[in-house]
Design an enzyme around this catalytic site. Structure first.
Site, PDB file in Angstrom:
ATOM      1  N   LYS A  67       0.860  -1.187   0.000  1.00  0.00           N
ATOM      2  CA  LYS A  67       0.000   0.000   0.000  1.00  0.00           C
ATOM      3  C   LYS A  67       0.891   1.230   0.000  1.00  0.00           C
ATOM      4  O   LYS A  67       1.688   1.438   0.917  1.00  0.00           O
ATOM      5  CB  LYS A  67      -0.918   0.001   1.221  1.00  0.00           C
ATOM      6  N   LYS A  71      -2.173  -1.481  -3.719  1.00  0.00           N
ATOM      7  CA  LYS A  71      -3.026  -0.298  -3.679  1.00  0.00           C
ATOM      8  C   LYS A  71      -2.155   0.948  -3.779  1.00  0.00           C
ATOM      9  O   LYS A  71      -1.167   1.054  -3.048  1.00  0.00           O
ATOM     10  CB  LYS A  71      -3.813  -0.291  -2.356  1.00  0.00           C
TER      11      LYS A  71
END
Length: 330
Positions: free
Chosen positions: A201, A255
């Site tokens: 992320k 992400k």
């Protein structure tokens, strides 16, 4: 274009729709989609989110209908995110541990209505619950404390699993949290609850509308660069994924999505495990802005971007366009 050798024409297989379908290498179906949903307080509430046109926050009494809608379209899983009221937020995010918080009530409502017809994925991080908007506990200088945060995340994960969550998805990026949560789930009798780790992320500029949706944008003090990944780094993503898999993650997530398709491909090639991507709020908003400006056609943009995730190696995609795409694919 003549000679003694057989003529190779790659356009032959593209000449008609039936042939293009027959030779298609990558297939996208509604079963590849996870629909993120935002939950808010109240009754009968559908609260549109200004920076996410077409996306709303839903009160608990209406959230099960959204889950039924997704299941009817062949979408196998929804992802829940709470918009916690300001008065329930605190420095240490204690509301995350409340068995009657927004997230837990929404989980129970969906499971009571839908049973196992659809999976429920829940976010584990403290930013929807803290008054400072960070994903964990902070010290006097505002630095997010790793181990102290992990202790709270374990309680949050157990709280959600007890409410009926099928997949725990830690998005906080604290070191060591996957193994600690996995051990706690096993010890508490939740051996079949999956962990989908936000393993790679990034500290991205694409999260703004999401922070509006959960009410944390105006609260955030500083940034999240001390725990989310540097967008310049790829090798580090592989190290993060390796650690989370070793600690017991069942699947991993990259992400944001489109700006990190190279990371998706590298993770898939390196580990051959289920890899998911989150087509985040900023990506969704850009598509909607392009449509509003007449710069593109929504149906084509949605399907092409989602296909790119599958082509890169994703097992599935979290996307706010999930129901729209499912209807197109149906």
């Amino acid at each position: 274009m003549t000679g003694m050798f057989p003529m190779t024409r790659l356009r032959r297989t593209r000449a008609s729709a039936w042939s293009r379908n027959l030779h298609r290498e990558t297939v996208l179906t509604p079963a590849d989609l996870i629909w993120p949903l935002f939950v808010t307080e109240g009754a009968g509430v559908e609260d549109p989110i200004g920076s996410l046109p077409g996306v709303s926050r839903w009160s608990v009494d209406l959230i099960a209908a959204r889950a039924r809608e997704a299941a009817a379209l062949g979408i196998p899983c929804i992802a829940l995110f709470p918009n916690t009221q300001a008065e329930r937020r605190s420095e240490n995010g204690e509301e995350a541990l409340n068995p009657d918080n927004l997230m837990c009530r929404a989980i129970r409502a969906i499971k009571q209505t839908c049973g196992d017809d659809i999976g429920v994925l829940t976010d584990v991080a403290l930013d929807p619950y803290t008054s400072h908007g960070q994903d964990g506990l902070i010290d006097g200088a505002g630095y997010v404390l790793n181990d102290a945060t992990v202790e709270v995340l374990v309680g949050q994960a157990l709280n959600q699993a007890s409410a009926g969550a099928d997949v725990i998805a830690p998005s906080d990026m604290m070191d060591g949290r996957i193994g600690t949560i996995r051990e706690a789930l096993e010890s508490a009798g939740h051996a079949n609850v999956q962990i989908m780790s936000y393993a790679a992320k990034y500290a991205s500029a694409f999260y703004g509308p999401f922070r509006d949706a959960v009410g944390s944008r105006g609260l955030l003090k500083g940034d999240k660069k001390t725990y989310q990944m540097d967008p310049a780094n790829a090798e580090e993503a592989l190290r993060e994924v390796a650690l989370d898999l070793a600690e017991g993650a069942d699947s991993v997530m990259v992400k944001p999505g489109l700006p990190y398709l190279d990371i998706v491909r590298r993770v898939k090639d390196a580990f051959e495990v289920p890899v998911f991507a989150y087509q985040v709020s900023g990506e969704y908003a850009m598509i909607e802005a392009a449509v509003a400006a007449g710069a593109g056609e929504r149906d084509a943009l949605v399907l092409e971007t989602l296909m790119s995730f599958k082509r890169a190696g994703c097992s599935g995609v979290l996307t706010y366009h999930a129901t729209h795409a499912a209807k197109l694919l149906g």
